[in-house]
Design a protein around this motif. Structure first.
Motif, PDB file in Angstrom:
ATOM      1  N   ARG A 236       0.810  -1.217   0.000  1.00  0.00           N
ATOM      2  CA  ARG A 236       0.000   0.000   0.000  1.00  0.00           C
ATOM      3  C   ARG A 236       0.845   1.269   0.000  1.00  0.00           C
ATOM      4  NH1 ARG A 236      -3.464  -2.608   4.270  1.00  0.00           N
ATOM      5  NH2 ARG A 236      -5.218  -3.556   3.167  1.00  0.00           N
ATOM      6  N   ALA A 237       2.139   1.139   0.202  1.00  0.00           N
ATOM      7  CA  ALA A 237       2.975   2.334   0.315  1.00  0.00           C
ATOM      8  C   ALA A 237       3.052   3.100  -0.998  1.00  0.00           C
ATOM      9  CB  ALA A 237       4.375   1.952   0.779  1.00  0.00           C
ATOM     10  N   GLY A 238       3.032   2.413  -2.130  1.00  0.00           N
ATOM     11  CA  GLY A 238       3.096   3.110  -3.409  1.00  0.00           C
ATOM     12  C   GLY A 238       4.463   3.713  -3.656  1.00  0.00           C
ATOM     13  N   SER A 239       4.558   4.575  -4.637  1.00  0.00           N
ATOM     14  CA  SER A 239       5.831   5.182  -5.013  1.00  0.00           C
ATOM     15  C   SER A 239       5.789   6.702  -4.905  1.00  0.00           C
ATOM     16  CB  SER A 239       6.192   4.788  -6.444  1.00  0.00           C
ATOM     17  OG  SER A 239       5.161   5.181  -7.338  1.00  0.00           O
ATOM     18  N   ARG A 240       4.703   7.265  -4.395  1.00  0.00           N
ATOM     19  CA  ARG A 240       4.581   8.710  -4.266  1.00  0.00           C
ATOM     20  C   ARG A 240       3.778   9.019  -3.018  1.00  0.00           C
ATOM     21  NH1 ARG A 240       0.174  10.191  -8.887  1.00  0.00           N
ATOM     22  NH2 ARG A 240       0.968  12.266  -8.438  1.00  0.00           N
ATOM     23  N   VAL A 241       3.562  10.296  -2.760  1.00  0.00           N
ATOM     24  CA  VAL A 241       2.792  10.653  -1.577  1.00  0.00           C
ATOM     25  C   VAL A 241       1.380  10.071  -1.670  1.00  0.00           C
ATOM     26  CG1 VAL A 241       4.088  12.742  -1.070  1.00  0.00           C
ATOM     27  CG2 VAL A 241       2.139  12.865  -2.635  1.00  0.00           C
ATOM     28  N   GLN A 242       0.823   9.751  -0.525  1.00  0.00           N
ATOM     29  CA  GLN A 242      -0.480   9.091  -0.499  1.00  0.00           C
ATOM     30  C   GLN A 242      -1.572   9.936  -1.164  1.00  0.00           C
ATOM     31  OE1 GLN A 242      -1.379   5.834   1.068  1.00  0.00           O
ATOM     32  NE2 GLN A 242       0.782   5.719   0.549  1.00  0.00           N
TER      33      GLN A 242
ATOM     34  N   VAL B 207       1.914  20.377  -4.447  1.00  0.00           N
ATOM     35  CA  VAL B 207       2.946  19.912  -5.383  1.00  0.00           C
ATOM     36  C   VAL B 207       3.168  18.400  -5.335  1.00  0.00           C
ATOM     37  CG1 VAL B 207       4.137  22.112  -5.426  1.00  0.00           C
ATOM     38  CG2 VAL B 207       4.790  20.422  -3.716  1.00  0.00           C
ATOM     39  N   LEU B 208       2.616  17.711  -4.369  1.00  0.00           N
ATOM     40  CA  LEU B 208       2.641  16.246  -4.320  1.00  0.00           C
ATOM     41  C   LEU B 208       4.051  15.680  -4.270  1.00  0.00           C
ATOM     42  CD1 LEU B 208      -0.187  15.392  -6.917  1.00  0.00           C
ATOM     43  CD2 LEU B 208      -0.388  15.864  -4.473  1.00  0.00           C
ATOM     44  N   GLU B 209       4.914  16.365  -3.535  1.00  0.00           N
ATOM     45  CA  GLU B 209       6.286  15.888  -3.427  1.00  0.00           C
ATOM     46  C   GLU B 209       6.735  15.657  -1.985  1.00  0.00           C
ATOM     47  OE1 GLU B 209       8.772  18.672  -5.397  1.00  0.00           O
ATOM     48  OE2 GLU B 209       8.033  18.169  -7.421  1.00  0.00           O
ATOM     49  N   ARG B 210       6.208  16.408  -1.028  1.00  0.00           N
ATOM     50  CA  ARG B 210       6.656  16.318   0.351  1.00  0.00           C
ATOM     51  C   ARG B 210       5.592  15.655   1.216  1.00  0.00           C
ATOM     52  NH1 ARG B 210      11.123  15.806   1.770  1.00  0.00           N
ATOM     53  NH2 ARG B 210      10.902  16.912   3.738  1.00  0.00           N
ATOM     54  N   PRO B 211       6.025  14.978   2.264  1.00  0.00           N
ATOM     55  CA  PRO B 211       5.065  14.210   3.070  1.00  0.00           C
ATOM     56  C   PRO B 211       4.130  15.095   3.885  1.00  0.00           C
ATOM     57  CG  PRO B 211       7.232  14.176   4.090  1.00  0.00           C
ATOM     58  CD  PRO B 211       7.410  14.810   2.745  1.00  0.00           C
ATOM     59  N   ASN B 212       2.967  14.532   4.150  1.00  0.00           N
ATOM     60  CA  ASN B 212       1.969  15.148   5.016  1.00  0.00           C
ATOM     61  C   ASN B 212       1.726  14.188   6.179  1.00  0.00           C
ATOM     62  OD1 ASN B 212      -0.022  17.019   5.843  1.00  0.00           O
ATOM     63  ND2 ASN B 212      -1.636  15.836   4.838  1.00  0.00           N
ATOM     64  N   VAL B 213       1.876  14.677   7.397  1.00  0.00           N
ATOM     65  CA  VAL B 213       1.832  13.835   8.590  1.00  0.00           C
ATOM     66  C   VAL B 213       0.493  14.011   9.299  1.00  0.00           C
ATOM     67  CG1 VAL B 213       2.933  13.301  10.801  1.00  0.00           C
ATOM     68  CG2 VAL B 213       4.335  14.013   8.853  1.00  0.00           C
ATOM     69  N   ALA B 214      -0.154  12.908   9.625  1.00  0.00           N
ATOM     70  CA  ALA B 214      -1.408  12.946  10.372  1.00  0.00           C
ATOM     71  C   ALA B 214      -1.130  13.106  11.858  1.00  0.00           C
ATOM     72  CB  ALA B 214      -2.186  11.660  10.142  1.00  0.00           C
ATOM     73  N   ILE B 215      -1.962  13.897  12.508  1.00  0.00           N
ATOM     74  CA  ILE B 215      -1.981  13.972  13.972  1.00  0.00           C
ATOM     75  C   ILE B 215      -3.302  13.368  14.438  1.00  0.00           C
ATOM     76  CG2 ILE B 215      -1.938  15.476  15.993  1.00  0.00           C
ATOM     77  CD1 ILE B 215      -0.559  17.594  14.173  1.00  0.00           C
ATOM     78  N   VAL B 216      -3.211  12.285  15.177  1.00  0.00           N
ATOM     79  CA  VAL B 216      -4.397  11.636  15.755  1.00  0.00           C
ATOM     80  C   VAL B 216      -4.275  11.775  17.270  1.00  0.00           C
ATOM     81  CG1 VAL B 216      -5.742   9.524  15.957  1.00  0.00           C
ATOM     82  CG2 VAL B 216      -4.520  10.019  13.824  1.00  0.00           C
ATOM     83  N   SER B 217      -5.209  12.463  17.865  1.00  0.00           N
ATOM     84  CA  SER B 217      -5.063  12.830  19.272  1.00  0.00           C
ATOM     85  C   SER B 217      -6.241  12.364  20.116  1.00  0.00           C
ATOM     86  CB  SER B 217      -4.934  14.350  19.404  1.00  0.00           C
ATOM     87  OG  SER B 217      -4.879  14.740  20.767  1.00  0.00           O
ATOM     88  N   ALA B 218      -5.908  11.961  21.351  1.00  0.00           N
ATOM     89  CA  ALA B 218      -6.923  11.592  22.342  1.00  0.00           C
ATOM     90  C   ALA B 218      -7.109  12.715  23.361  1.00  0.00           C
ATOM     91  CB  ALA B 218      -6.522  10.304  23.044  1.00  0.00           C
ATOM     92  N   TYR B 219      -6.924  13.951  22.917  1.00  0.00           N
ATOM     93  CA  TYR B 219      -7.045  15.086  23.835  1.00  0.00           C
ATOM     94  C   TYR B 219      -8.450  15.230  24.406  1.00  0.00           C
ATOM     95  CZ  TYR B 219      -8.037  19.849  25.291  1.00  0.00           C
ATOM     96  OH  TYR B 219      -8.476  20.936  25.985  1.00  0.00           O
ATOM     97  N   ASN B 220      -8.535  15.426  25.703  1.00  0.00           N
ATOM     98  CA  ASN B 220      -9.650  16.137  26.336  1.00  0.00           C
ATOM     99  C   ASN B 220      -9.129  16.722  27.633  1.00  0.00           C
ATOM    100  OD1 ASN B 220     -10.366  14.414  28.698  1.00  0.00           O
ATOM    101  ND2 ASN B 220     -10.997  12.924  27.158  1.00  0.00           N
ATOM    102  N   ASP B 221      -9.791  17.735  28.173  1.00  0.00           N
ATOM    103  CA  ASP B 221      -9.226  18.391  29.350  1.00  0.00           C
ATOM    104  C   ASP B 221      -9.865  17.942  30.661  1.00  0.00           C
ATOM    105  OD1 ASP B 221     -11.627  19.747  29.266  1.00  0.00           O
ATOM    106  OD2 ASP B 221     -10.759  21.715  28.862  1.00  0.00           O
ATOM    107  N   MET B 222     -10.675  16.865  30.619  1.00  0.00           N
ATOM    108  CA  MET B 222     -11.116  16.223  31.850  1.00  0.00           C
ATOM    109  C   MET B 222     -10.072  15.203  32.306  1.00  0.00           C
ATOM    110  SD  MET B 222     -14.123  13.441  32.385  1.00  0.00           S
ATOM    111  CE  MET B 222     -13.098  12.346  31.424  1.00  0.00           C
ATOM    112  N   LEU B 223      -9.450  14.542  31.355  1.00  0.00           N
ATOM    113  CA  LEU B 223      -8.482  13.490  31.628  1.00  0.00           C
ATOM    114  C   LEU B 223      -7.115  14.155  31.840  1.00  0.00           C
ATOM    115  CD1 LEU B 223      -7.721  10.532  31.759  1.00  0.00           C
ATOM    116  CD2 LEU B 223      -7.813  10.417  29.277  1.00  0.00           C
TER     117      LEU B 223
END
Length: 623
Positions: free
Chosen positions: A32-38, A64-80
């Motif tokens: 699934r990695a492919g040869s270019r940005v997702q 431009v479809l050349e540099r990576p894009n990074v996902a941020i997946v967060s479990a933030y809440n301010d009660m915890l």
């Protein structure tokens, strides 16, 4: 020197179990990695939606479809409290990614339950299932196919395992896990425990108890005892998904901010177009999971990981079982005593040498696989180093080579115990796990009459009526994952501790769970099969003589349980209604056993893999 033979044998059999299923999954995942940005596979309309709200500089890079894009997946809440610091992280991560010519986007949030808030309450019956919900929410966040790597912000009990499972569904993406760190030390954990016991006895009131609890849990960060949350942090280092030494740096410090920013820069370096491509599917292999179990045993970590690690491994098509935990526990010494296994908290553990010292010692004992991939390269050398700031710049130096406090961490030739912190018990009641690292030797074998209760509140009511001033084993069935979501029964700990302190032989047997903070009362938990599935624990009767023997690994009743009729099913409907439990009926119906990870995912995995292995017969079946 060669790896310890038991560690090698356990690893070999885990590899053999995975077989073709694991091979096919790896082949498909790597493909699934492919040869270019997702995002290159998206249409112009898709892509325009994906970056419409981004700042102009980031938008230019995304186009431009050349540099990576990074996902941020967060479990933030301010009660915890553990996750409150995550509010600050996304801007830091985005800035750091831009500094190295990449972008980062907040891909999605996942729920984060606090077991401290829900302990003993109805919401606790959603706690275990929240792990699988988090995994699915992670998959939803990443499903936009905009991302070339991911940063996962989570710490606590079900959150990190859920994030790992979700990350493995996108196993072709590099993954860096980003912790927030423990809160600073407040009132000592054993003092907090003392006040809880006095409250259970009626010797102090609500006001005194709340004051003690508020001084223990007093600010941002993870609770400082060594429960499931901090065991998660240990695992992420042992398994190579944290930056080295990131686990126990306090929040809102310059070092924590520096580690967080470096996590983003590091994630960028791992994408498939950058020359150091390291997808999570190549990090979390069989050897990484064995290293995680070894770390769990050596530190006296949480019993919850006898389920979470099984479910996490399943996401990588790796099959663990409790025999693997048991066999490793027999040869891995206990090197750490952190509350509830000792007096120190995780801040004290860190200062005494921490994970760097423990990893160094286990390597010397040939108990860890060295030929593993981590996010910082091959092997475990980096995880023996500790982070620090040198003239304001993040750097690493060698961690402690000798324990700074042998009451907290010890070298491998002088362990606290020659065996690990967990055991598996087997007998005519079923199979169960027990945490022995905090149980005094004189309490590790208990033989006494059973008293059967349908839930933990019945135990507390019997105590208040003065009916438990004797030797007994509290048997609490109908607490399994299919019955009511497998809640933790931690609020029994103060009461049972009081009775133990009065000289009675007491123990707990249940198909439910206990908190990772539980300790000194012997508790055979996760009994499987559970009562609702016909397990023998549902046929135990009050007065039966029960033997819980951690030395021999035995949990048995002196009765012919098979000859008894099935137990009468209590009315479980109150446990299926209210506080959101109405929505979880399908999860209760589909959940696997505790030894299989108490998991509701992967239902169609076998059919998929069979179809891939035999495409011709699959085609014939469709026709």
């Amino acid at each position: 020197m060669s790896l310890h033979p038991v560690v090698q044998e356990v690893t070999d059999r885990i590899i053999a179990r995975g077989g073709e299923r694991r091979r096919l999954w790896l082949e498909e995942t790597r493909g699934r990695a492919g040869s270019r940005v997702q995002r290159g596979q998206l249409s112009c309309t898709n892509l325009a939606h994906g970056f419409a709200a981004m700042p102009e500089r980031a938008k230019v890079l995304l186009k431009v479809l050349e540099r990576p894009n990074v996902a941020i997946v967060s479990a933030y809440n301010d009660m915890l409290s553990a996750h409150q610091p995550f509010a600050e992280f996304p801007p830091w991560l985005k800035e750091a990614a831009l500094e190295v010519g990449a972008t980062a986007q907040f891909a999605g949030g996942v729920p984060a339950m606090c077991d401290g808030v829900t302990q003993g309450q109805e919401g606790m019956e959603l706690s275990l299932f929240s792990r699988d919900v988090i995994a699915m929410a992670t998959a939803v966040a990443l499903s936009h196919q905009m991302f070339d790597a991911a940063l996962y912000l989570g710490i606590c009990d079900k959150i990190v395992p859920g994030l790992v499972i979700g990350a493995l569904a996108f196993g072709h993406l590099p993954a860096v896990f980003v912790p927030g760190g423990p809160m600073t030390t407040g009132v000592a954990n054993d003092e907090k425990g003392r006040i809880r016991q006095l409250y259970a006895e009626g010797k102090v009131g609500h006001e005194e108890l709340l004051e003690a609890e508020s001084r223990a849990y007093h600010g941002p960060g993870t609770c400082t005892f060594y429960g499931t949350a901090n065991s998660n942090q240990m695992l992420m280092e042992f398994m190579g998904l944290h930056l080295p030494g990131a686990s126990f740096v306090n929040p809102y410090t310059p070092l924590r901010e520096a580690l967080t920013r470096e996590a983003a820069r590091h994630a960028v370096s791992l994408w498939h177009g950058g020359g150091r491509y390291t997808p999570i599917c190549d990090v979390l292999d069989e050897k990484a999971f064995v290293n995680g179990i070894v770390g769990l045993m050596a530190t006296g970590g949480s019993t919850n990981h006898t389920m979470h690690l099984v479910a996490m491994a399943r996401a990588a098509r790796i099959e663990l079982n409790w025999d693997d935990f048991e066999d490793l526990s027999k040869v891995v010494p206990l090197l750490a005593r952190v509350y509830p296994n000792g007096k120190a908290d995780v801040n004290g553990f860190r200062d005494a040498g921490g994970l760097q010292f423990v990893i160094r010692q286990l390597r010397q004992g040939n108990l860890l696989h060295e030929d593993v991939n981590t996010i910082v390269g091959r092997g475990l050398d980096a995880y023996c180093r500790e982070p620090y700031l040198r003239d304001g710049t993040l750097a690493w130096r060698e961690g402690a080579e000798a324990s700074r406090d042998e009451s907290i961490v010890r070298p491998i030739d002088r362990p606290f115990s020659p065996n690990g912190g967990l055991r598996v018990l087997t007998g005519n009641i079923g199979r169960s796990v027990i945490k022995i690292s905090a149980v005094a030797p004189e309490h590790q074998v208990v033989e006494a009459p059973a008293i059967v209760f349908n839930d933990q509140d019945e135990v507390l009511e019997a105590f208040r009526r003065g009916e438990l001033e004797r030797d007994f084993v509290a048997v609490v069935p109908w607490q399994g994952p299919a019955a009511n979501g497998m809640p933790e029964l931690h609020k029994l700990t103060p009461t049972l501790s009081v009775l133990q302190g009065r000289g009675f032989k007491v123990a707990l047997v249940t198909d439910g769970r206990m908190s990772g903070a539980s300790g000194k009362v012997p508790a055979a938990i996760h009994v499987t099969p559970e009562a609702l599935k016909g397990g023998a624990i549902g046929r135990v009767r009050t007065g039966d003589r029960v033997r819980l023997d951690t030395v021999r690994g035995v949990l048995e009743v002196q009765a012919d349980l098979d000859a008894r009729p099935p137990a009468s099913l209590p009315d479980l409907r109150p446990h299926h209604r209210g506080v959101g439990r109405d929505l979880f009926g399908n999860l209760r119906k589909s959940v696997s056993s505790a030894e299989q990870g108490a998991c509701t995912l992967f239902a169609d995995e076998d059919d998929t893999q069979v179809a891939k292995a035999a495409p011709e017969s699959s085609e014939a079946a469709r026709n």
